[in-house]
Design an enzyme around this catalytic site. Structure first.
Site, PDB file in Angstrom:
ATOM      1  N   PRO A   2       0.829  -1.209   0.000  1.00  0.00           N
ATOM      2  CA  PRO A   2       0.000   0.000   0.000  1.00  0.00           C
ATOM      3  C   PRO A   2       0.864   1.260   0.000  1.00  0.00           C
ATOM      4  CG  PRO A   2      -0.549  -1.466   1.840  1.00  0.00           C
ATOM      5  CD  PRO A   2       0.699  -1.984   1.224  1.00  0.00           C
ATOM      6  N   GLU A   3       0.515   2.191  -0.869  1.00  0.00           N
ATOM      7  CA  GLU A   3       1.189   3.483  -0.880  1.00  0.00           C
ATOM      8  C   GLU A   3       0.278   4.526  -0.240  1.00  0.00           C
ATOM      9  OE1 GLU A   3       3.625   4.882  -3.850  1.00  0.00           O
ATOM     10  OE2 GLU A   3       4.258   2.948  -4.624  1.00  0.00           O
TER      11      GLU A   3
END
Ligand SMILES: [Zn+2]
Length: 283
Positions: A2-3
């Protein structure tokens, strides 16, 4: 992995179930994730109200009525599932317990929030809210890319004399917090800057132009994440994973989207990570 936009989407998705709400009980099903959990974490997360849900870089911060703040990092594979939400926004029954459900928050409002992480690179910790900025994970972070402290002067000064590739400079969390591989590739494409170019050798005018482009790339992804929440129909109720159209990331060999360009997207490896870019448009 996840960014920042995915983490922001998780935070937004958690707000109706968690913010202003009381955690009736927290089950802690193992002693650690990436690091050991703090002492008595389950007890410290019982009968407390979540007064605010914030984000710093890729961390979700839940301020509690006890004066503590819970910090959550999703790591590589961490997922947060909401079930039994009483507000009618999420229509998910409680999932069958899974062996990777490491921490489960039982909200007084009937919602259940499950942290599931097969690879256990995620992290949780508790700290005093008043001194949260000094936590070892947060103290090292530079300005937020969507905040006012991340501006043209800051980036030009940070790049001055820097002999590392611009790709590495933008991944340096002290220069800007929370930017990851995907969105750095996308921002450099939009800016027409090669990921291999040395940060200190880019004209200040072009460095300054990166600032609004980075904000724009992130804002568009956050918007896509918001849309994914509005039609939230994923079978298992996991938050924050959504389809988003990338211009270069993951597109090696595909045609460049610049209508006046006939090149294909290239991939190079920098510091062990893939960089996708157009050799013709990015110099
Ligand atoms: Zn091109």
């Amino acid at each position: 992995m996840p960014e920042l936009p995915e983490v922001e989407t998780v935070r937004t998705g958690l707000i109706p179930a968690m913010e202003g709400q009381v955690i009736a009980r927290t089950d802690v099903n193992r002693p650690d994730l990436r690091w050991p959990f703090p002492k008595d974490m389950g007890k410290r997360l019982t009968d407390v109200r979540v007064t605010a849900l914030r984000r710093r870089s890729k961390y979700i911060l839940a301020d509690l009525s006890s004066g503590e703040t819970l910090i959550v990092h999703l790591g590589m594979s961490g997922r947060i599932l909401i079930s039994g939400d009483p507000l009618g926004q999420f229509h998910h029954d409680h999932p069958v317990p899974d062996k990777h459900d490491h921490v489960v928050f039982h909200m007084e409002n009937g919602a259940r929030i499950t942290f599931n992480d097969p690879r256990r690179f995620g992290a949780m910790d508790l700290m005093q809210t008043a001194t949260a900025d000094q936590h070892k994970l947060l103290a090292v972070l530079g300005p937020e890319p969507l905040g006012n402290a991340f501006n043209e002067d800051h980036l030009v000064a940070a790049f001055k004399g820097k002999n590392t590739p611009v790709k590495s400079a933008l991944l340096d969390q002290r220069i800007v917090a929370g930017l990851g591989n995907i969105y750095v590739c996308e921002a450099l494409y939009r800016a027409g800057i090669s990921p291999a170019r040395k940060a200190g050798r880019i004209a200040p005018r072009r460095v300054a132009a990166l600032v609004p482009i980075i904000r724009e790339v992130l804002a568009e992804a956050i918007e896509a994440g918001g849309s994914s929440l509005r039609d939230f129909r994923q079978a298992d109720g996991a938050l924050g994973y959504f389809q988003h159209r990338f211009d270069v990331y993951g597109r090696e060999g595909d045609p460049c989207r610049n209508p006046t360009c006939t090149a294909q997207i290239s991939r190079i490896v920098q510091s062990g990570r893939s960089s996708f870019y157009c050799k013709s448009c990015q110099t």
